[in-house]
Design a protein around this motif. Structure first.
Motif, PDB file in Angstrom:
ATOM      1  N   GLU A 127       0.887  -1.199   0.113  1.00  0.00           N
ATOM      2  CA  GLU A 127      -0.107  -0.094  -0.043  1.00  0.00           C
ATOM      3  C   GLU A 127       0.860   1.365  -0.053  1.00  0.00           C
ATOM      4  OE1 GLU A 127      -3.351   1.943   2.594  1.00  0.00           O
ATOM      5  OE2 GLU A 127      -2.904  -0.036   3.146  1.00  0.00           O
ATOM      6  N   THR A 128       2.034   1.097   0.676  1.00  0.00           N
ATOM      7  CA  THR A 128       2.725   2.367   0.747  1.00  0.00           C
ATOM      8  C   THR A 128       4.231   2.139   0.181  1.00  0.00           C
ATOM      9  OG1 THR A 128       3.543   1.567   2.789  1.00  0.00           O
ATOM     10  CG2 THR A 128       1.877   3.039   2.883  1.00  0.00           C
ATOM     11  N   ASP A 129       4.663   0.849  -0.090  1.00  0.00           N
ATOM     12  CA  ASP A 129       6.104   0.926  -0.717  1.00  0.00           C
ATOM     13  C   ASP A 129       5.928   0.005  -1.834  1.00  0.00           C
ATOM     14  OD1 ASP A 129       7.572   1.829   1.415  1.00  0.00           O
ATOM     15  OD2 ASP A 129       6.668   0.001   2.703  1.00  0.00           O
ATOM     16  N   SER A 130       7.141   0.550  -2.779  1.00  0.00           N
ATOM     17  CA  SER A 130       7.256  -0.283  -3.768  1.00  0.00           C
ATOM     18  C   SER A 130       8.833  -0.682  -4.071  1.00  0.00           C
ATOM     19  CB  SER A 130       6.909   0.190  -5.421  1.00  0.00           C
ATOM     20  OG  SER A 130       5.421   0.537  -5.312  1.00  0.00           O
ATOM     21  N   VAL A 131       9.036  -1.886  -4.413  1.00  0.00           N
ATOM     22  CA  VAL A 131      10.613  -2.243  -4.470  1.00  0.00           C
ATOM     23  C   VAL A 131      10.762  -2.758  -5.845  1.00  0.00           C
ATOM     24  CG1 VAL A 131      12.464  -3.858  -3.749  1.00  0.00           C
ATOM     25  CG2 VAL A 131      10.722  -2.898  -1.934  1.00  0.00           C
ATOM     26  N   TYR A 132      11.736  -2.231  -6.586  1.00  0.00           N
ATOM     27  CA  TYR A 132      12.111  -2.598  -7.973  1.00  0.00           C
ATOM     28  C   TYR A 132      13.448  -3.141  -7.855  1.00  0.00           C
ATOM     29  CZ  TYR A 132       8.281   0.639  -9.198  1.00  0.00           C
ATOM     30  OH  TYR A 132       6.946   0.995  -9.389  1.00  0.00           O
ATOM     31  N   CYS A 133      13.833  -4.251  -8.609  1.00  0.00           N
ATOM     32  CA  CYS A 133      15.111  -4.613  -8.754  1.00  0.00           C
ATOM     33  C   CYS A 133      15.274  -5.833  -9.948  1.00  0.00           C
ATOM     34  CB  CYS A 133      15.492  -5.668  -7.620  1.00  0.00           C
ATOM     35  SG  CYS A 133      14.594  -6.711  -6.990  1.00  0.00           S
ATOM     36  N   GLU A 134      16.468  -6.432 -10.149  1.00  0.00           N
ATOM     37  CA  GLU A 134      16.408  -7.592 -11.175  1.00  0.00           C
ATOM     38  C   GLU A 134      16.311  -8.790 -10.590  1.00  0.00           C
ATOM     39  OE1 GLU A 134      16.703  -6.809 -14.485  1.00  0.00           O
ATOM     40  OE2 GLU A 134      16.198  -5.039 -13.740  1.00  0.00           O
ATOM     41  N   TYR A 135      16.701  -8.911  -9.219  1.00  0.00           N
ATOM     42  CA  TYR A 135      16.544 -10.432  -8.492  1.00  0.00           C
ATOM     43  C   TYR A 135      16.014 -10.058  -7.328  1.00  0.00           C
ATOM     44  CZ  TYR A 135      17.720 -14.287  -5.616  1.00  0.00           C
ATOM     45  OH  TYR A 135      17.848 -15.224  -4.934  1.00  0.00           O
ATOM     46  N   GLU A 146      15.090 -10.258  -0.078  1.00  0.00           N
ATOM     47  CA  GLU A 146      16.373  -9.956  -0.372  1.00  0.00           C
ATOM     48  C   GLU A 146      16.663  -9.497  -1.845  1.00  0.00           C
ATOM     49  OE1 GLU A 146      20.868 -11.808  -0.241  1.00  0.00           O
ATOM     50  OE2 GLU A 146      19.157 -13.014  -0.087  1.00  0.00           O
ATOM     51  N   ALA A 147      17.056  -8.323  -2.189  1.00  0.00           N
ATOM     52  CA  ALA A 147      16.962  -7.746  -3.514  1.00  0.00           C
ATOM     53  C   ALA A 147      18.399  -7.489  -3.841  1.00  0.00           C
ATOM     54  CB  ALA A 147      16.230  -6.513  -3.516  1.00  0.00           C
ATOM     55  N   LYS A 148      18.788  -7.723  -5.389  1.00  0.00           N
ATOM     56  CA  LYS A 148      20.105  -7.478  -5.703  1.00  0.00           C
ATOM     57  C   LYS A 148      19.981  -6.772  -7.345  1.00  0.00           C
ATOM     58  CE  LYS A 148      22.107 -11.634  -3.785  1.00  0.00           C
ATOM     59  NZ  LYS A 148      22.934 -13.009  -4.027  1.00  0.00           N
ATOM     60  N   LYS A 149      20.881  -5.836  -7.459  1.00  0.00           N
ATOM     61  CA  LYS A 149      21.043  -5.510  -8.895  1.00  0.00           C
ATOM     62  C   LYS A 149      20.077  -4.423  -9.014  1.00  0.00           C
ATOM     63  CE  LYS A 149      22.454  -6.139 -13.479  1.00  0.00           C
ATOM     64  NZ  LYS A 149      22.569  -7.384 -14.815  1.00  0.00           N
ATOM     65  N   ASN A 150      20.495  -3.050  -9.155  1.00  0.00           N
ATOM     66  CA  ASN A 150      19.379  -1.901  -9.412  1.00  0.00           C
ATOM     67  C   ASN A 150      18.338  -1.852  -8.558  1.00  0.00           C
ATOM     68  OD1 ASN A 150      21.171  -1.087 -11.872  1.00  0.00           O
ATOM     69  ND2 ASN A 150      20.114  -2.645 -13.059  1.00  0.00           N
ATOM     70  N   VAL A 151      18.733  -1.849  -7.352  1.00  0.00           N
ATOM     71  CA  VAL A 151      17.480  -1.926  -6.176  1.00  0.00           C
ATOM     72  C   VAL A 151      16.949  -0.588  -6.272  1.00  0.00           C
ATOM     73  CG1 VAL A 151      16.975  -2.370  -3.921  1.00  0.00           C
ATOM     74  CG2 VAL A 151      18.763  -3.836  -5.184  1.00  0.00           C
ATOM     75  N   TYR A 152      15.746  -0.485  -6.276  1.00  0.00           N
ATOM     76  CA  TYR A 152      15.005   0.787  -6.059  1.00  0.00           C
ATOM     77  C   TYR A 152      13.835   0.609  -5.008  1.00  0.00           C
ATOM     78  CZ  TYR A 152      12.053   4.984  -7.204  1.00  0.00           C
ATOM     79  OH  TYR A 152      11.346   6.084  -7.004  1.00  0.00           O
ATOM     80  N   ILE A 153      13.875   1.503  -4.116  1.00  0.00           N
ATOM     81  CA  ILE A 153      12.658   1.584  -3.036  1.00  0.00           C
ATOM     82  C   ILE A 153      11.938   2.555  -2.984  1.00  0.00           C
ATOM     83  CG2 ILE A 153      11.985   1.080  -0.806  1.00  0.00           C
ATOM     84  CD1 ILE A 153      14.278  -0.677  -0.499  1.00  0.00           C
ATOM     85  N   LEU A 154      10.666   2.853  -3.190  1.00  0.00           N
ATOM     86  CA  LEU A 154       9.756   4.033  -3.360  1.00  0.00           C
ATOM     87  C   LEU A 154       8.821   4.011  -2.119  1.00  0.00           C
ATOM     88  CD1 LEU A 154       8.685   6.762  -4.399  1.00  0.00           C
ATOM     89  CD2 LEU A 154       7.482   5.445  -5.955  1.00  0.00           C
ATOM     90  N   ASN A 155       8.774   4.999  -1.213  1.00  0.00           N
ATOM     91  CA  ASN A 155       7.987   4.913  -0.154  1.00  0.00           C
ATOM     92  C   ASN A 155       7.001   6.112  -0.275  1.00  0.00           C
ATOM     93  OD1 ASN A 155       6.975   6.109   2.664  1.00  0.00           O
ATOM     94  ND2 ASN A 155       7.331   4.240   2.982  1.00  0.00           N
ATOM     95  N   THR A 156       5.809   5.775  -0.864  1.00  0.00           N
ATOM     96  CA  THR A 156       5.071   7.154  -1.148  1.00  0.00           C
ATOM     97  C   THR A 156       4.527   7.893   0.002  1.00  0.00           C
ATOM     98  OG1 THR A 156       2.981   5.506  -1.610  1.00  0.00           O
ATOM     99  CG2 THR A 156       4.376   6.008  -3.605  1.00  0.00           C
ATOM    100  N   GLU A 157       4.338   7.224   1.218  1.00  0.00           N
ATOM    101  CA  GLU A 157       3.691   7.792   2.453  1.00  0.00           C
ATOM    102  C   GLU A 157       4.595   8.943   2.862  1.00  0.00           C
ATOM    103  OE1 GLU A 157       2.079   6.367   6.646  1.00  0.00           O
ATOM    104  OE2 GLU A 157       3.690   5.364   5.913  1.00  0.00           O
ATOM    105  N   ASN A 158       5.866   8.949   2.766  1.00  0.00           N
ATOM    106  CA  ASN A 158       7.097   9.733   3.251  1.00  0.00           C
ATOM    107  C   ASN A 158       7.610  10.443   1.993  1.00  0.00           C
ATOM    108  OD1 ASN A 158       6.383   9.545   6.135  1.00  0.00           O
ATOM    109  ND2 ASN A 158       7.050   7.419   5.640  1.00  0.00           N
ATOM    110  N   ASP A 159       7.318  10.171   0.843  1.00  0.00           N
ATOM    111  CA  ASP A 159       7.893  10.704  -0.223  1.00  0.00           C
ATOM    112  C   ASP A 159       9.335  10.459  -0.272  1.00  0.00           C
ATOM    113  OD1 ASP A 159       5.869  12.000  -1.769  1.00  0.00           O
ATOM    114  OD2 ASP A 159       5.784  13.232   0.074  1.00  0.00           O
TER     115      ASP A 159
END
Length: 378
Positions: A127-135, A146-159
């Motif tokens: 609901e508040t977080d998105s995690v992007y990665c390759e693995y 556990e995420a690896k390679k080009n990890v990106y985390i977005l928390n929309t609640e706190n920008d």
């Protein structure tokens, strides 16, 4: 393959075909797959069963849908390995438990452990977080990822946005740990001001005490502010950054140093910089002469207004070296002072005047003075 069959329209002759012969049928009714920890096959347009290196393998294709307790799984193609209790999903892979959605180009799912190994264009969304990665390795029992390679985390609640090459994420604990070229960004939605923190390792806690912790080779950037240190903590609620372990900060042409530095913001606009213990503020008079105004004390309070320096106050054993200039920037000598409190005032961001308060002593060196100037704080 052991299947508790509920399909009455399958020809009995099909059931007697040798295992190496393919059989294909349309699955319309849920089938419980024994030995697969409550896994149910809800739908597939067709199924192919074969044997690979002594193991029965079932291939499901076309709008494939499985269910395991609260988990729902969809894909274009699923390959089931009976002995390994493993499913390989490919093509529009989608897994959800109602609280989070997991997508990837390919997911290897282990039914007993409820472990998902995800590959290529991976995304997990709550609901508040998105995690992007390759693995991504995701445990649906513990919610640990556990995420690896080009990890990106977005928390929309706190920008809040976090980047890195390796990360551990737990949505239930609202905790992320990122390392290797880690970067934290916070954007204020009203002012659009941005705070950037880079470090070897970053941790973000999204609970009641929302904060980011940066460790090793830390750099902090916000507007005209640049700061470096070896560890820092940013509290999102109070908008305060605390810098530890050899901190330095630069604002405009002012350099600040001490054992411990705090920077305070309002809607991510810098308001104050507070330097504690062995505090020093240096500002360059001009680039040609290399002369520097120097202010020291046990504590220095640097106030900013409208993105410009307004007042710098040194407290407790304060000393100052202040080079005097006319409005036409003609040198008029140097003033050295010691006092309990020294205040330096700015006008339009330019150094304007200095006030000595409390028991004070001072020495004035005129511009034509040719002897050696003695300054205790150099």
């Amino acid at each position: 393959m052991m299947i508790r069959r509920r399909i009455s329209f399958i020809s009995q002759s099909v059931l007697f075909l040798p295992i190496h012969i393919f059989f294909i049928f349309i699955i319309l009714i849920p089938i419980v797959l024994t030995g697969q920890s409550g896994l149910e096959l809800l739908h597939a347009d067709r199924q192919v069963t074969t044997e690979i290196t002594g193991e029965t393998v079932n291939i499901f294709e076309g709008k494939v849908q499985f269910r395991q307790d609260t988990l729902e799984m969809r894909c274009d193609k699923a390959t089931m390995y009976e002995k390994q209790n493993k499913l390989n999903f490919t093509g529009n892979v989608f897994i959800t438990d109602g609280h989070r959605i997991l997508r990837a180009e390919r997911i290897d799912y282990h039914t007993n452990e409820r472990l998902a190994f995800c590959y290529n264009y991976v995304r997990i969304k709550t609901e508040t977080d998105s995690v992007y990665c390759e693995y991504l390795k995701y445990n649906f029992k513990t919610d640990e990822a556990e995420a690896k390679k080009n990890v990106y985390i977005l928390n929309t609640e706190n920008d809040v946005q976090i980047w890195g090459e390796y990360g551990i994420y737990n949505p239930n604990l609202m905790h992320s740990r990122i390392r290797d070229n880690a970067r934290f960004t916070k954007v204020d939605t009203s002012s659009r001001d941005t705070l950037n923190i880079t470090a070897v390792r970053l941790e973000y806690f999204g609970g009641e005490d929302k904060r980011a912790v940066a460790v090793h080779n830390v750099t902090i950037l916000q507007g005209a502010l640049k700061a470096i240190c070896d560890s820092a903590v940013y509290h999102t609620a109070t908008e305060q950054v605390s810098l530890f372990d050899s901190p330095f900060a630069w604002y405009e042409n002012n350099k600040l140093s001490g054992k411990f530095i705090q920077a305070k913001f309002d809607s991510l606009k810098l308001q104050e910089i507070i330097v504690n213990e062995d505090a020093k503020a240096i500002s360059l008079v001009d680039s040609i002469s290399k002369k520097e105004n120097i202010l020291t004390g046990q504590k220095i309070h640097f106030t900013i207004e409208n993105n410009k320096p307004k007042l710098v106050t040194a407290i407790d054993n304060a000393t100052s070296i202040y080079y005097l200039q006319t409005e036409n920037k003609e040198d008029q000598g140097c003033n050295y002072a010691t006092s309990d409190t020294i205040q330096v005032y700015f006008a339009e961001g330019k150094l304007d005047s200095i006030a000595i308060r409390g028991g004070s002593e001072g020495i004035y060196y005129p511009e034509e003075f040719k002897g050696k100037k003695v300054f205790e704080n150099e």
